[in-house]
Design an enzyme around this catalytic site. Structure first.
Site, mmCIF file in Angstrom:
data_model
loop_
_atom_site.group_PDB
_atom_site.id
_atom_site.type_symbol
_atom_site.label_atom_id
_atom_site.label_comp_id
_atom_site.label_asym_id
_atom_site.label_seq_id
_atom_site.Cartn_x
_atom_site.Cartn_y
_atom_site.Cartn_z
ATOM 1 N N HIS A 172 26.725 116.293 41.682
ATOM 2 C CA HIS A 172 27.128 115.421 40.583
ATOM 3 C C HIS A 172 25.986 114.569 40.055
ATOM 4 O O HIS A 172 26.079 113.961 38.999
ATOM 5 C CB HIS A 172 28.301 114.529 41.029
ATOM 6 N N ARG A 173 24.896 114.524 40.799
ATOM 7 C CA ARG A 173 23.746 113.781 40.290
ATOM 8 C C ARG A 173 23.134 114.496 39.091
ATOM 9 O O ARG A 173 22.447 113.915 38.278
ATOM 10 C CB ARG A 173 22.676 113.658 41.391
#
Lengths: 426, 462
Positions: free
Chosen positions: A399-400
């Site tokens: 998700h980064r």
């Protein structure tokens, strides 16, 4: 007190050359001496293969850099040697060599100069080695005190990891362990132990898998996005294509994975930000797709890489996947064949897995997990329940790097391509 | 980029060993030493003092030659030559260390180095030049200097520390030695052997107070028999220095005034910090020594410390161990450096004293279950044959497993004998393994085996 440094011994030793464990891949910290092709006394020419080394990724040939006679072997077959640790010594025939039994992960000079410091200090050349407990012969290394305490407490030494030198089990290892003798009562299926107790050293590959996956799962914030695709069109197309290939006596058969790989390439072309890596203070988006795919091995798995998959057609991808898969199973992959992937596909459909979520293969930002094509009732567009065939597609995302909407778009494109697979043949 | 992977401040048993270890690991290392390689150990401690003690031993042997049926004429000695041999030994070995550094490709800079807040080391060399050394990691190993009691002023003639005493030109007729630790006891033995009238003063109740009570009591008695005046439970109140010598007023159980030609202060050491750090650079301390964590890291990033400067025990062999572990840890972030747990301690007077592990008192305090095995030197054929029948081997064996908790030896070659027990403890050998090891006969080492068997109640020869 003591004598001056022995200059004569010093120089005599340096006429012989040491062969040390090379770093064969970026992640390699140690290697196992798998096989010797030469024995003591053999003549060695530069470039000649003298041994095979098992790394965390593959088994590779070890070539000699220098010529000479193999004077001594420091690492027998099966020995684990740290990178730069001594493997063998070559030199002039008949040259005398000091004892070379214990390979130490040090520079050649480490053990070479006899320690003749003349003060009351010692220079032990030991490296901390939280190594396996059982040696190749199966002997458990434990201190006498540890054995006595273990006998009293009923602790099975073979179950313990030793914290002493060379993985030796010492008192604190036993005291930290609870008794392990009790077994559950008999059941319907018999109550005998399911296997003989044993401890086997963690292989190079197992250690690499453990290290990388713990790092991935604990540092990359994973989230998972999933869709089902209608697998029937792909099944029909594959069947007919393979029939045609057979009729044409072409040496090629297309697998479901081949189609998924090609569809993944095309979906990545449409949503290129999924083909990225997290680099700490930057996100690298890759212009090329180097497509990794998981191959199961007897003791682990490896992900060979199809380079520049964005420029390859289905047939090329299928052929390369087959070649790389065979090499992977034989343990013959070269480092460039399993490093540098930008996206990974893992398919467990062949063993009937319906759906699963994979752990990211760092630094890649996403990995696709593919389930089996399963026959199940589906709702037709007119609302009727009809027999259908579905396959799950689960993408694990860092998700980064990638957000939910982007991952969803990637899956949407992937499903569209797999449900209209004819386009993949073009 | 820094020029060095490791800069080591201090060239003693921690510093030079740590630097060599770094070089073995393929790292570029430099040692900055203000005086001479080898540190206190080699220049002002272990080594030169062992040289003096050997002289004393030989002199004593000759004086007692009659016991062996040898008749000597008038025996005399030249004190300046005795001292000179000691310095020559240090000179020779210091060169050996410098050669070692060179052979291992460690750079060696002689000059006064000080660590700055930016982790750079400014070095001032003897010729007044200065240079700055930059390294990715720094190992602080500047050791300790002798501690001087308040009220004493070291002048090198009447009032000395061990450092000045090692350079004495003239033998004092009488000497007060303050402190009966290893250094005090060794000097007391040395001077007494050559005829100096020695008064050995100790604040605690026994000489060598860290040793096992039984052993240090034996040593106290032996020293007294040899002619040393041993005053325990005595603290220095004041000391006045005059042209003729010193007058030391003692308080405590042995309150009195002692006069002597000179005084040796051997009450311990203190961290050599101010000479190592630039003004304003502060490292976290623990009881006056540099505080380090389990990886030998100090409170300053990239700065590690090992050896005497991180606290007791102030022993060369411990310092070297710490330095190797620290350096291994610096360059192998995954490895876990070991801290010192079990180490031998040795005092080289005659009879020698050596020990490892727990004393009997400490084992009792820990409420451990154990047995004590003793074997006297007079029951050893080898000891009696050599005329060394005074002494005792004492070993503590844990119950019920038979682990070695500690060993304490007083007598000839005690400092060599202790090594066997050290290896046994590291390998976690139990009494059985020692008893099952065939020890050559006749040797002093048999006493280790016999003492171990005595603990189990079945020694053969006592």
């Amino acid at each position: 007190m003591g004598r001056p440094v022995g200059i004569i011994e010093f120089f005599r030793f340096f006429m012989a050359k040491e062969i040390t464990m090379p770093a064969l891949s970026p992640s390699m910290t140690e290697g196992v001496l798998a096989k010797w092709h030469k024995k003591v006394g053999d003549t060695i020419k530069p470039g000649e293969v003298i041994a095979e080394v098992e790394t965390d990724k593959a088994t590779m040939d070890l070539e000699a850099f220098d010529k000479g006679t193999l004077l001594a072997i420091a690492a027998p077959e099966g020995a684990k040697v740290a990178v730069n640790g001594r493997i063998a010594v070559i030199g002039e025939p008949g040259e005398k060599v000091e004892a070379v039994s214990a390979p130490a992960p040090t520079k050649p000079t480490a053990a070479a100069v006899p320690v003749t410091t003349t003060v009351s200090s010692s220079v032990p050349v030991s490296a901390p080695a939280p190594a396996p407990v059982a040696s190749a012969s199966g002997r458990v290394k434990a201190s006498p005190l540890a054995k006595k305490i273990a006998a009293e407490k009923g602790v099975d030494l073979a179950r313990l990891a030793g914290s002493g030198p060379g993985g030796r089990i010492v008192r604190q290892d036993v005291e930290g362990a609870s008794g392990g003798g009790a077994r559950s009562a008999a059941s319907l299926f018999g109550g005998k132990p399911i296997a003989q107790d044993s401890t086997k050293p963690v292989s190079q590959m197992r250690a690499a898998i453990a290290r990388r996956l713990v790092e991935s799962k604990t540092t990359a914030p994973h989230f998972y996005v999933e869709r089902e695709a209608d697998a029937a069109p792909l099944g029909r197309l594959r069947t007919s294509a393979n029939e045609a290939l057979e009729l044409a006596k072409a040496n090629l058969r297309l697998t479901v994975t081949d189609f998924v790989l090609k569809a993944t390439v095309e979906a990545l072309r449409r949503v290129p930000s999924v083909n990225s890596s997290w680099e700490g203070n930057a996100i690298r988006q890759h212009g090329a797709i180097h497509l990794a795919f998981a191959v199961a091995l007897p003791d682990g798995l490896i992900t060979p890489v199809i380079r520049n998959a964005h420029a390859k057609d289905l047939r090329t991808i299928a052929r390369e996947a087959k070649e790389l898969g065979a090499k992977a199973k034989a343990g013959k992959l070269q480092p460039e064949e399993y490093t540098g992937g930008t996206f990974t596909v893992s398919n467990l459909g062949m063993v009937g897995v319906e759906r699963f979520a994979a752990i990211l293969n760092p630094p890649q930002a996403a990995i696709l997990a593919v389930g089996a094509a399963v026959k199940k009732p589906v709702l037709a567009s007119n609302g009727a329940v009809i027999p259908g065939e579905r396959m799950s597609l689960t993408v694990s995302v860092d998700h980064r790097v990638v957000d939910g909407l982007v991952a969803g778009q990637f899956l949407k494109d992937l499903v569209e391509l797999l449900e209209n697979p004819g386009v993949l043949l073009l | 980029m820094a020029a060095y992977d490791l800069a080591v401040l201090g060239g003693g048993p921690a510093g030079y060993v740590g630097a060599i270890r770094a070089a073995q690991l393929g790292k570029k290392a430099v040692v900055i030493e203000k005086e001479r390689a080898g540190g206190t150990c080699l220049n002002w401690g272990c080594i030169p003092s062992k040289s003096l003690l050997k002289n004393a031993e030989i002199y004593q042997h000759i004086l007692h030659a009659e016991d062996y049926g040898i008749t000597t004429g008038k025996v005399s000695f030249d004190f300046a030559k005795v001292m000179g041999r000691s310095r020559a030994v240090s000179d020779r070995i210091a060169k050996g260390v410098e050669f070692l550094l060179k052979a291992k490709k460690v750079d060696y800079v002689v000059g006064e180095g000080k660590l700055g807040a930016d982790r750079k080391i400014k070095v001032k060399t003897a010729d007044g030049k200065s240079q700055t050394i930059e390294a990715t990691n720094v190992l602080l190993a500047t050791g300790c200097v002798p501690r001087v009691l308040p009220g004493l002023k070291v002048d090198g003639k009447k009032v000395m520390t061990s450092r000045e005493a090692l350079e004495m030109k003239k033998q004092p007729k009488s000497m007060v030695v303050l402190g009966a630790g290893a250094i005090g006891v060794e000097f007391a033995y040395f001077l007494n052997s050559f005829g100096t009238k020695v008064t050995l003063v100790e604040m605690k109740a026994r000489v060598l107070p860290v040793e096992d009570e039984e052993i240090s009591d034996l040593l106290g008695k032996t020293l007294a028999k040899q002619g040393v005046t041993v005053l325990t439970d005595a603290a220095m109140e004041s000391c006045t220095v005059s042209a003729s010598g010193v007058k030391v007023k003692l308080s405590g159980k042995n309150a009195k005034t002692v006069e002597a030609e000179a005084l040796l202060c051997a009450v311990g050491v203190q961290a050599n910090l101010e000479n190592a750090l630039e003004p304003g650079v502060k490292l976290e301390l623990d009881r006056g020594y540099v505080k380090t964590n389990a990886r030998y890291q100090t409170s300053m990033a990239g700065v590690f410390a090992a050896g005497d400067i991180i606290g007791p025990p102030w022993l060369a062999h411990v310092a070297s161990f710490e330095a190797i572990e620290a350096v291994n840890g610096i360059f192998d972030p995954k490895g876990q450096p070991k801290k010192v747990t079990v180490f031998p301690g040795c005092t080289y007077c005659q009879p020698q004293v050596a020990s490892i592990g727990l004393t009997e008192a400490a084992a009792k305090e820990k409420k451990l279950k154990f047995k004590v095995g003793r074997f006297p030197y007079r029951a050893s054929g080898r000891a009696v044959a050599s005329g060394d029948s005074e002494g005792l081997v004492k070993i503590l064996i844990g119950e019920p497993h038979g682990e070695i908790l500690g060993a304490h030896i007083i007598g000839a070659e005690a400092t060599e004998l202790i090594a066997e027990v050290g290896l046994g403890m590291t390998l976690e050998a139990t009494a059985d393994e020692i008893a099952h090891t065939i020890h050559a006969h006749p040797t002093l080492t048999e006493m280790i085996k016999e003492a171990t068997e005595a603990a189990a109640g079945h020694a053969i020869h006592i």
